[in-house]
Design an enzyme around this catalytic site. Sequence first.
Site, mmCIF file in Angstrom:
data_model
loop_
_atom_site.group_PDB
_atom_site.id
_atom_site.type_symbol
_atom_site.label_atom_id
_atom_site.label_comp_id
_atom_site.label_asym_id
_atom_site.label_seq_id
_atom_site.Cartn_x
_atom_site.Cartn_y
_atom_site.Cartn_z
ATOM 1 N N ASP A 210 -6.899 1.050 16.626
ATOM 2 C CA ASP A 210 -6.673 0.438 17.930
ATOM 3 C C ASP A 210 -6.202 -0.792 18.030
ATOM 4 O OD1 ASP A 210 -6.298 0.475 20.788
ATOM 5 O OD2 ASP A 210 -8.780 0.327 21.101
ATOM 6 N N ASP B 63 -16.550 4.769 19.586
ATOM 7 C CA ASP B 63 -15.901 3.589 19.823
ATOM 8 C C ASP B 63 -16.573 2.479 19.189
ATOM 9 O OD1 ASP B 63 -14.271 1.598 21.022
ATOM 10 O OD2 ASP B 63 -13.966 3.102 22.734
ATOM 11 N N GLU C 40 -1.210 -3.856 18.386
ATOM 12 C CA GLU C 40 0.053 -4.321 18.573
ATOM 13 C C GLU C 40 0.546 -5.608 18.116
ATOM 14 O OE1 GLU C 40 -1.180 -1.227 20.960
ATOM 15 O OE2 GLU C 40 -2.154 -3.610 21.049
#
Length: 876
Positions: A459, A345, A462
């Site tokens: 990630d 991550d 949106e």
Amino acid sequence: MRGAGVAAAALLAVLVPAAGLGTGAAVCDVPPGSRFDCGPERLLTREGCEARGCCYVPAGPGPGPPWCFFPRGYRSYRAENVTATGSGYTARLRRVATSFLPGDVGCLRLDVLLETPARLRFTLRDPARQRYEVPLDTPRVSGQVATTLYGVQINEEPFGLIVYRQRGGQVLLNTTVAPLFFADQFLQISTSLPSHFISGLGEHLTPLVLDTAWTRVTLWNRDMAPMPQVNLYGSHPFYLGMEDDGSAHGVFLLNSNAMDVLLQPSPALTWRTTGGILDFYVFLGPDPKSVVRQYLDVVGFPFMPPYWGLGFHLCRWGYSSTDITRQVVANMSAARFPLDVQWNDLDYADAKRDFTFNKRSFKDYPEMVQDFHRRGLRYIMIVDPGISSSGPPGTYKPYDEGLKRGVFIRNATGQPLIGKVWPGPTVFPDFTNPETREWWHDTVKDFHDQVPFDGMWIDMNEPSNFVEGSQDGCPNNNLEHPPYVPGVFGGRLQAGTICASSQQYLSSHYNLHSLYGLTEAIASHDALLRIRGTRPFIISRSTFAGHGRYAGHWTGDVGSDWEQLYYSIPEVLLFNLFGVPLVGADICGFAGDTSEELCVRWTQLGTFYPFMRNHNDHGARPQEPYAFSPAAQAAMRTALRLRYSLLPFLYTLFHRAHSAGETVARPLFLEFPQDRNTWAVDRQLMWGAGLLITPVLGAGQTKVSGYFPAGTWYSLAGDSTIHSKGQWILLPAPLDTINVHVRAGHILPLQEPAFNTAESRKKGMALVVALTPGGFARGDLFWDDGESWQSFERGDYTELLFLATHGAVLSQLLRASAHLDGVLLEAVTVLGVTNPPQQVLANGALVDDFSYHSDTQVLRVPVSLPMWEQFVINWS
């Protein structure tokens, strides 16, 4: 022109003339379940409602029929000049009564295109003005098909379209049930539904079958930890409907604006969108598998993942150094768990900035990745779209270069819009701009030259924003505050994202927002293909229709609880219907602490996610497989070994998805549409047509109930057989067991598992042959080098067909290549052999050490045969 004249005459026969309207109470006598909302944008009083010419009948509290609804025959548009064209029909629609919405479009053009025998397209556009249309590459069809599965009627006034099956006359779409609206920022069309079974309209936390009792489904991509009744990360304006006779149809609205889809009990559906045009595809099936394939013919077949991408992936937020990341891999190896891909991550990044790494905690980052490669592992790291904008000029190349090349989304004043994400102030690349795709390629390549990663995890796309709109807020205009705001979480379009009125290369963000993840996935796919030369592997959070051509998806920040474990099944099944078969949820859950039992059950189910990754939040309890008790580890090891043994079968399913538009994980109703009991089953899933998985989804359970469609089902282990009449069966399911059954008639290719796919691909193979009562079965295997780009399209692969009949199993080489050379078939297990065999031959030679168990009717034949040559094994 004679043909067109005949077609026009035929069309006029289906034209329904305008009906004379009565007045008074009769037109308001509409059953509650059939009432369509006349006050979509705000609550109306009786006076406000009647001023619109609508009916007002107060109902009870909670979801239910609208109080203010359209009377029968409410006037909106009238169809005129209906004429036949070379590819279908066209008509002019004229508004005959002013609507209550600003920016009404008074004249529309209807085009009905008969594209294929099973696919109809119709569009409603403003002929006077070019409006935004989704830049999706869809098939261009010229000419008209001679025979179709569908018929079309056009109702003159009030205008409506009726689409029905030629055979049997079942109406699939009838838009005369409510008035059409087409204003600048409000487009609405309603239709009846042939049944209450409707599935699709993602991405939401829902069962497989949507509830038609006054449900509102909102599509507007949003960074939102999955919970029911809110818009989540993706938009897929496609649904599949079943009809009472087991036929299926699908409908796709090609529109990317914020929208609501409303379901009501009559049953009926209303599409309500805030821009663009109305561009519909109707798919006639007639079976659900065909509907999915017809949808994928339009949006694109899925990409073929590399073989290693189907292995086990491990990640967590909080692997805070290369030392810790290396230790995780060492622990997996020491505990004898398979692992193909290690992830990081944001911990690796310097000050959380993309395309950098921390020179202290990750100082040997490139060497770590090279070490993983030497061990046969792959490596993937997270990449967010937000590019840090706060550093002094000359200190951060991705921002400096992007600024110079003009690749960032602009605010209303033409300056790069500045939001806030993990690194602090950030700008957002505009992936609809060709220059951005080049800059992205260059930036990804610069980083790959330093750190030779194998895939990308995209990630926050949106796109997610920690401030509403931008650091400077958003302008006060009709894009930020449209006349109608769908039911988006937060109540405003800019909530959790950037300003709707910000400008992109192709249009406003208001129109393009839900395409952000897709456009980033396309840019990343293109970059990785050019940089690495092999099949790209990309997992994305945000998606739109057509995403599966370029990337996979994980279901986001799911909680570590039993409810989310269940919901992951319909999520995975729906994304397979959407053409995104490479999908899975974070195994053991992401947010919050998992429990040992939950993690075991989640690993067992996750074994059957097409994309299998365990991922965890920082601060939560460790949930790597080695973090649990010996008994739990043993159960997880069994599940992972099962996964690896099934990889040849899974890889072949992905080939079928890529080459023929099939699903990988599929709901039971796709295989058994005639059996209504299967329609709502979403606590089980199938792999292909031949494997049925029945997981435990609750705490403390050692038994699980599963539905078995009529037929013979063998446990994969070969220790039990179910002859079902189409019934629910209670199965034993102790903690170390997941129930997996093979459907009679199928042959599965298996391979001995190993600790990664680089090793397992060299191991011996086996066949599991599940005979029908008539002694028949078939299966296939697709095999190539596992990562070359377009190996299927170039013909560089091996394909085998396996057949069992009349006491023999044989292979046929449909296509040969060198990729299977050296791989041996080492065992054949035949399930459902009713009579004890006296002798077994392999390619004519006697096999001495076969075994047969008359109680389970299982024949096991050890062999050593080259997979790259045809073979015959028979018993008598």
